[in-house]
Design a protein around this motif. Structure first.
Motif, PDB file in Angstrom:
ATOM      1  N   ASN A 167       0.853  -1.193   0.000  1.00 35.29           N
ATOM      2  CA  ASN A 167       0.000   0.000   0.000  1.00 35.29           C
ATOM      3  C   ASN A 167       0.888   1.241   0.000  1.00 35.29           C
ATOM      4  N   THR A 168       0.824   1.986  -1.108  1.00 38.56           N
ATOM      5  CA  THR A 168       1.614   3.227  -1.214  1.00 38.56           C
ATOM      6  C   THR A 168       0.745   4.468  -1.081  1.00 38.56           C
ATOM      7  N   ARG A 169      -0.556   4.282  -0.859  1.00 39.82           N
ATOM      8  CA  ARG A 169      -1.465   5.422  -0.753  1.00 39.82           C
ATOM      9  C   ARG A 169      -1.378   6.099   0.606  1.00 39.82           C
ATOM     10  N   LEU A 170      -1.206   5.307   1.664  1.00 40.88           N
ATOM     11  CA  LEU A 170      -1.259   5.822   3.019  1.00 40.88           C
ATOM     12  C   LEU A 170       0.147   6.052   3.569  1.00 40.88           C
ATOM     13  N   GLU A 171       0.284   7.146   4.288  1.00 42.15           N
ATOM     14  CA  GLU A 171       1.605   7.504   4.821  1.00 42.15           C
ATOM     15  C   GLU A 171       1.502   7.848   6.302  1.00 42.15           C
ATOM     16  N   GLY A 172       2.629   7.702   7.003  1.00 44.79           N
ATOM     17  CA  GLY A 172       2.719   8.105   8.402  1.00 44.79           C
ATOM     18  C   GLY A 172       1.712   7.377   9.278  1.00 44.79           C
ATOM     19  N   GLU A 173       1.081   8.124  10.198  1.00 42.91           N
ATOM     20  CA  GLU A 173       0.139   7.519  11.138  1.00 42.91           C
ATOM     21  C   GLU A 173      -1.088   6.931  10.451  1.00 42.91           C
ATOM     22  N   ARG A 174      -1.388   7.412   9.235  1.00 45.01           N
ATOM     23  CA  ARG A 174      -2.571   6.885   8.542  1.00 45.01           C
ATOM     24  C   ARG A 174      -2.400   5.407   8.184  1.00 45.01           C
ATOM     25  N   ARG A 175      -1.179   4.914   8.199  1.00 43.93           N
ATOM     26  CA  ARG A 175      -0.957   3.503   7.915  1.00 43.93           C
ATOM     27  C   ARG A 175      -1.421   2.608   9.070  1.00 43.93           C
ATOM     28  N   ARG A 176      -1.721   3.206  10.223  1.00 43.19           N
ATOM     29  CA  ARG A 176      -2.223   2.423  11.358  1.00 43.19           C
ATOM     30  C   ARG A 176      -3.463   3.062  11.991  1.00 43.19           C
ATOM     31  N   MET A 177      -4.110   3.945  11.246  1.00 44.95           N
ATOM     32  CA  MET A 177      -5.257   4.673  11.790  1.00 44.95           C
ATOM     33  C   MET A 177      -6.567   3.977  11.432  1.00 44.95           C
ATOM     34  N   THR A 178      -7.385   3.737  12.457  1.00 40.94           N
ATOM     35  CA  THR A 178      -8.720   3.180  12.285  1.00 40.94           C
ATOM     36  C   THR A 178      -9.738   4.301  12.415  1.00 40.94           C
ATOM     37  N   TYR A 179     -10.659   4.365  11.455  1.00 41.24           N
ATOM     38  CA  TYR A 179     -11.784   5.302  11.524  1.00 41.24           C
ATOM     39  C   TYR A 179     -13.022   4.545  11.966  1.00 41.24           C
ATOM     40  N   LEU A 180     -13.727   5.098  12.930  1.00 40.85           N
ATOM     41  CA  LEU A 180     -15.035   4.589  13.316  1.00 40.85           C
ATOM     42  C   LEU A 180     -16.067   5.618  12.860  1.00 40.85           C
ATOM     43  N   LEU A 181     -16.731   5.295  11.764  1.00 42.73           N
ATOM     44  CA  LEU A 181     -17.655   6.204  11.102  1.00 42.73           C
ATOM     45  C   LEU A 181     -19.091   5.815  11.440  1.00 42.73           C
ATOM     46  N   ALA A 182     -19.855   6.778  11.903  1.00 39.29           N
ATOM     47  CA  ALA A 182     -21.281   6.569  12.163  1.00 39.29           C
ATOM     48  C   ALA A 182     -22.058   7.431  11.183  1.00 39.29           C
ATOM     49  N   ILE A 183     -22.589   6.799  10.147  1.00 39.62           N
ATOM     50  CA  ILE A 183     -23.326   7.505   9.101  1.00 39.62           C
ATOM     51  C   ILE A 183     -24.811   7.370   9.414  1.00 39.62           C
ATOM     52  N   TYR A 184     -25.446   8.503   9.644  1.00 38.31           N
ATOM     53  CA  TYR A 184     -26.831   8.511  10.115  1.00 38.31           C
ATOM     54  C   TYR A 184     -27.807   8.009   9.036  1.00 38.31           C
ATOM     55  N   PRO A 185     -28.863   7.302   9.444  1.00 42.94           N
ATOM     56  CA  PRO A 185     -29.161   7.019  10.841  1.00 42.94           C
ATOM     57  C   PRO A 185     -28.488   5.793  11.414  1.00 42.94           C
ATOM     58  N   GLY A 186     -28.171   4.759  10.600  1.00 37.21           N
ATOM     59  CA  GLY A 186     -27.807   3.500  11.223  1.00 37.21           C
ATOM     60  C   GLY A 186     -26.626   2.739  10.666  1.00 37.21           C
ATOM     61  N   LEU A 187     -25.764   3.361   9.845  1.00 33.93           N
ATOM     62  CA  LEU A 187     -24.614   2.643   9.295  1.00 33.93           C
ATOM     63  C   LEU A 187     -23.375   2.927  10.131  1.00 33.93           C
ATOM     64  N   MET A 188     -22.816   1.899  10.742  1.00 28.80           N
ATOM     65  CA  MET A 188     -21.635   2.019  11.577  1.00 28.80           C
ATOM     66  C   MET A 188     -20.488   1.260  10.906  1.00 28.80           C
ATOM     67  N   ILE A 189     -19.416   1.967  10.552  1.00 30.64           N
ATOM     68  CA  ILE A 189     -18.306   1.356   9.808  1.00 30.64           C
ATOM     69  C   ILE A 189     -17.014   1.482  10.601  1.00 30.64           C
ATOM     70  N   THR A 190     -16.352   0.366  10.827  1.00 33.22           N
ATOM     71  CA  THR A 190     -14.968   0.381  11.309  1.00 33.22           C
ATOM     72  C   THR A 190     -14.079   0.162  10.090  1.00 33.22           C
ATOM     73  N   LEU A 191     -13.288   1.170   9.761  1.00 33.09           N
ATOM     74  CA  LEU A 191     -12.456   1.134   8.558  1.00 33.09           C
ATOM     75  C   LEU A 191     -10.990   1.206   8.953  1.00 33.09           C
ATOM     76  N   THR A 192     -10.245   0.172   8.622  1.00 30.96           N
ATOM     77  CA  THR A 192      -8.804   0.163   8.838  1.00 30.96           C
ATOM     78  C   THR A 192      -8.119   0.070   7.479  1.00 30.96           C
ATOM     79  N   PRO A 193      -6.818   0.294   7.412  1.00 33.73           N
ATOM     80  CA  PRO A 193      -6.127   0.153   6.122  1.00 33.73           C
ATOM     81  C   PRO A 193      -6.189  -1.261   5.547  1.00 33.73           C
ATOM     82  N   GLY A 194      -6.468  -2.261   6.402  1.00 35.71           N
ATOM     83  CA  GLY A 194      -6.452  -3.631   5.918  1.00 35.71           C
ATOM     84  C   GLY A 194      -7.799  -4.313   5.839  1.00 35.71           C
TER      85      GLY A 194
END
Length: 375
Positions: free
Chosen positions: A253-280
């Protein structure tokens, strides 16, 4: 006596630094649930799942959105479409669950529809002189794909998903979420209000305690960042270490750099979609009320394209799925306890931690929807 709408309005009228949890009536009131179905789930976009799960012509999934039966499918031309899942004859529901089909056949009288919703055949209708096959297509429902997710809405005037969630794309566009492939999908019903589970996902304050047996020891509260939410979503981030390699960016993966290579996003898209997104990998919950005291959950997940072809990826993901199942058992126990407590006459909302900022923003979203319908 104040109703739940009034109580919620008062709860969100204070600044975050003084905020409390939402009042119990917001979770336990049948009248408030009716408002949610009419003012939120009938109006906003609802996530059905991943487009990769509807890859072939005839692949379909069914759901009920605000009590309306819907089928979402890939038609013969390869287009995603959503339609009413109710026969135009005697109004039986048509398909169930998910699967693949060459046509849609009513289980009651065998009226048969093409994948575009047009009526192909209707047995024993030739003696009705008013019957015209061309007048019996299944009604279309708005359906859009966004970053690999499939959304439907009952609202013909709702802004497009892409316009509503453009800021999400700005946040995580470099993750390439549209290329992630779903490798499992399940449905569950838990004995808790849908908002209790949504809020449980939105805050990681509970991780060290609720998940002491699994991921709690890996959760560093001091590294969690919970910025103010946006109109259509909120999020927070966690930095992962190499305990679970698949959570980190793949070496290719050459798209992500620095801390983003280990950063997890927990996205809550209203009303009810909950996404845990990691680089992998990613996993998600799509939540819909199943009465006041239950929630219907679509639970799925999969891997980034970098890991799909990795020789060790399947082994890594099998371990991840086992971990996610264990985490779900812990979350179910915690959220069902919360709902039982909310039903107690002594229940009173306490002040929020700074790590529960997303919950405060979620309350504002709910309030905006039910108050807008009052105007």
């Amino acid at each position: 006596m104040k109703d739940a709408v009034e109580e919620l309005g008062e709860a969100v009228a204070v600044p975050f630094e003084q905020a409390r949890a939402m009042p119990p009536s917001v979770y336990t009131s049948e009248a408030f649930l009716k408002r949610e179905l009419s003012d939120i789930f009938s109006q906003d976009w609802f996530c059905v799942g991943r487009a990769s799960a509807l890859a072939a012509g005839g692949d379909y999934i069914t759901l009920e959105l605000a009590d309306q039966p819907i089928v979402v499918l890939r038609d013969a031309k390869g287009e995603l479409r959503a339609m009413s899942n109710v026969c135009r004859h005697r109004m039986s529901t048509l398909l169930e669950g998910r699967g693949n089909t060459r046509s849609i056949v009513c289980p009651y009288h065998a009226w048969t529809y093409n994948l575009d919703g047009s009526l192909r055949g209707a047995p024993a209708m030739t003696l009705n002189t008013d019957f015209c096959k061309e007048h019996y297509s299944l009604p279309d429902i708005r359906c859009e794909e966004w970053l690999g997710w499939v959304f439907v809405t009952l609202n013909p005037d709702a802004p497009t998903v892409a316009s509503s969630l453009s800021k999400v794309e700005e946040l995580v566009g470099d993750y390439g979420m549209e290329g992630y492939t779903e490798t499992f999908s399940e449905t569950h019903i838990w004995d808790t209000n849908w908002k209790v589970l949504a809020e449980n996902f939105m805050e990681s304050y509970h991780l060290p305690v609720c998940h002491a047996g699994t991921i709690g020891g890996l959760s560093k509260l001091e590294e969690m960042i919970c910025p103010p939410g946006e109109e259509a979503f909120n999020y927070h981030t966690i930095l992962k270490d190499d305990t679970l390699n698949i959570a980190l960016a793949h070496p290719s993966n050459t798209r992500l750099e620095g801390e983003r290579r280990r950063m997890t996003y927990l996205l809550a898209i209203y009303p009810g979609l909950m996404i845990t997104l990691t680089p992998g990998y990613f996993w998600y919950l799509s939540l819909h009320p199943h009465g006041v005291g239950q929630v219907k959950i679509a639970f799925g997940g999969g891997m980034s394209p970098d890991y799909v072809n990795d020789p060790a990826a399947q082994s890594h993901f099998a371990k991840l799925k086992t971990l996610l199942d264990e985490v779900n058992v812990e979350d179910r126990g915690c959220t069902e306890k919360v709902y039982r407590g909310l039903c107690a006459t002594s229940a009173q909302p306490g002040h929020l931690s700074h790590l529960e900022r997303p919950n405060y923003d979620f309350a504002h979203y709910l309030n905006s929807r039910v108050q807008a319908a009052n105007r």
